[in-house]
Design a protein around this motif. Structure first.
Motif, PDB file in Angstrom:
ATOM      1  N   ALA A 242      34.379 -11.511  41.662  1.00  0.00           N
ATOM      2  CA  ALA A 242      33.530 -11.084  40.549  1.00  0.00           C
ATOM      3  C   ALA A 242      32.137 -11.686  40.642  1.00  0.00           C
ATOM      4  O   ALA A 242      31.197 -11.187  40.022  1.00  0.00           O
ATOM      5  N   ARG A 243      31.978 -12.770  41.442  1.00  0.00           N
ATOM      6  CA  ARG A 243      30.670 -13.409  41.558  1.00  0.00           C
ATOM      7  C   ARG A 243      29.689 -12.574  42.360  1.00  0.00           C
ATOM      8  O   ARG A 243      28.480 -12.758  42.259  1.00  0.00           O
ATOM      9  N   TYR A 244      30.195 -11.674  43.176  1.00  0.00           N
ATOM     10  CA  TYR A 244      29.287 -10.770  43.875  1.00  0.00           C
ATOM     11  C   TYR A 244      28.711  -9.791  42.853  1.00  0.00           C
ATOM     12  O   TYR A 244      29.383  -9.389  41.899  1.00  0.00           O
ATOM     13  N   ASP A 245      27.470  -9.399  43.041  1.00  0.00           N
ATOM     14  CA  ASP A 245      26.841  -8.467  42.102  1.00  0.00           C
ATOM     15  C   ASP A 245      27.641  -7.170  42.054  1.00  0.00           C
ATOM     16  O   ASP A 245      27.841  -6.509  43.068  1.00  0.00           O
ATOM     17  N   GLN A 246      28.105  -6.819  40.860  1.00  0.00           N
ATOM     18  CA  GLN A 246      28.872  -5.586  40.675  1.00  0.00           C
ATOM     19  C   GLN A 246      28.214  -4.788  39.561  1.00  0.00           C
ATOM     20  O   GLN A 246      28.571  -4.909  38.380  1.00  0.00           O
ATOM     21  N   ALA A 247      27.229  -3.993  39.921  1.00  0.00           N
ATOM     22  CA  ALA A 247      26.545  -3.173  38.921  1.00  0.00           C
ATOM     23  C   ALA A 247      27.536  -2.211  38.291  1.00  0.00           C
ATOM     24  O   ALA A 247      28.363  -1.608  38.975  1.00  0.00           O
ATOM     25  N   GLY A 248      27.450  -2.094  36.971  1.00  0.00           N
ATOM     26  CA  GLY A 248      28.305  -1.138  36.279  1.00  0.00           C
ATOM     27  C   GLY A 248      29.666  -1.677  35.899  1.00  0.00           C
ATOM     28  O   GLY A 248      30.532  -0.909  35.466  1.00  0.00           O
ATOM     29  N   VAL A 249      29.892  -3.000  36.055  1.00  0.00           N
ATOM     30  CA  VAL A 249      31.194  -3.596  35.722  1.00  0.00           C
ATOM     31  C   VAL A 249      30.989  -4.768  34.777  1.00  0.00           C
ATOM     32  O   VAL A 249      30.059  -5.562  34.936  1.00  0.00           O
ATOM     33  N   THR A 250      31.875  -4.886  33.787  1.00  0.00           N
ATOM     34  CA  THR A 250      31.904  -6.035  32.884  1.00  0.00           C
ATOM     35  C   THR A 250      33.242  -6.754  33.067  1.00  0.00           C
ATOM     36  O   THR A 250      34.286  -6.110  33.168  1.00  0.00           O
TER      37      THR A 250
END
Length: 294
Positions: A242-250
């Motif tokens: 989850a620490r990797y940038d995941q645009a569009g995810v909460t």
């Protein structure tokens, strides 16, 4: 007895197919067939049952293979042990992991520190990883679940919390945590049953008396968050991923006990673990723990 026919026999026994074994060994099929025939003549028993072009390892072959595997492994371990005492850390290390993303951050530092060590990576489910370890195909396995196998030695690396991932804009996205019962009827993105992520999901849903509505299952754990960001559903993602940038995810905390994965290194108990493999294990362990602390 010459060792080359024994190594040829190992490969043929694994494939139970002369032509596939010949391709791996880079020898002609007739030459390989003659080598196996000479070995059988020397032993005085057939090692394979033959029906046309089909061959199957028989009881003699299975018993002999167990001895051959053990003998050649001892010789290979002895050669590696001598090499380790003769100079700087060099050689190769083969590592299996359920997701290669777990190893991504530690690899550059290891290559810089040990430039003479060749690292080979294999993505494997937990069961396949254990089988590869037992057969000596890999030196180390990095599992995301506990390993209970008397043939393997293990060392826990860390416990990584697992979060709930939902698409941005989802009704749960405004919250900081959720219960499994909040996911009743929600479309779920996960993996197939041989991977830890699916096993965790099944356990948590069963404990809550729920049945997951699985709409997408695959073999690439690293793709889970991306698929969720595309709106396919919700799912579980470990903190490290989850620490990797995941645009569009909460990401939300999961209100359930034992919602974490246990990263564990495993290696064969009865085999020599090369210095290169020991260094890889120790370097990766420290790198992952440092990443978790930060």
């Amino acid at each position: 007895m010459d060792l080359l026919p024994l190594r040829y026999f190992q490969v043929v026994a694994r494939h139970e197919h002369i032509s596939r074994a010949a391709v791996e060994l880079r020898v002609s099929q007739p030459s390989l067939s003659r080598t196996i025939a000479r070995l059988e003549k020397e032993l005085g028993v057939p090692l394979f049952d033959r029906q046309g072009r089909q061959i199957r390892l028989n009881s003699y072959g299975a018993a002999f293979l167990a001895r051959v595997d053990r003998a050649l492994r001892e010789l290979d371990d002895g050669r590696q042990e001598l090499s380790d005492t003769a100079g700087p850390v060099r050689g190769s290390v083969a590592v299996a992991s359920e997701t290669l993303l777990t190893l991504a951050s530690s690899l550059p530092g290891f290559r810089t520190k040990y430039p003479d060590v060749d690292v080979r990576l294999y993505q494997s489910s937990g069961a396949v990883m254990q089988e590869r370890l037992r057969r000596g195909e890999v030196d180390l396995g990095l599992a995301s679940q506990r390993i209970d196998d008397p043939a393997l030695e293990t060392a826990e690396v860390l416990r990584d919390e697992v979060l709930l991932a939902v698409p941005t804009g989802h009704p749960l996205a405004s919250r900081t945590s959720a219960r499994i019962t909040d996911l009743a009827g929600e479309p779920v993105v996960t993996t197939t049953g041989e991977f830890w992520l699916r096993q965790l999901l099944d356990r948590l849903f069963a404990a809550a008396g729920q049945c997951p509505n699985i709409v997408c299952e695959g073999n690439e754990l690293g793709a889970t968050a991306f698929l969720i960001s595309m709106g396919l559903g919700v799912g579980f993602v470990p903190v490290m991923a989850a620490r990797y940038d995941q645009a569009g995810v909460t990401f939300l905390r999961v209100e359930a006990p034992d919602c974490y994965r246990v990263l564990t290194f495993a290696w064969r108990r009865d085999a020599y673990l090369s210095v290169a493999a020991q260094r890889f294990r120790d370097h990766t362990t420290e790198s992952l723990r440092s990443e978790a602390r930060n």
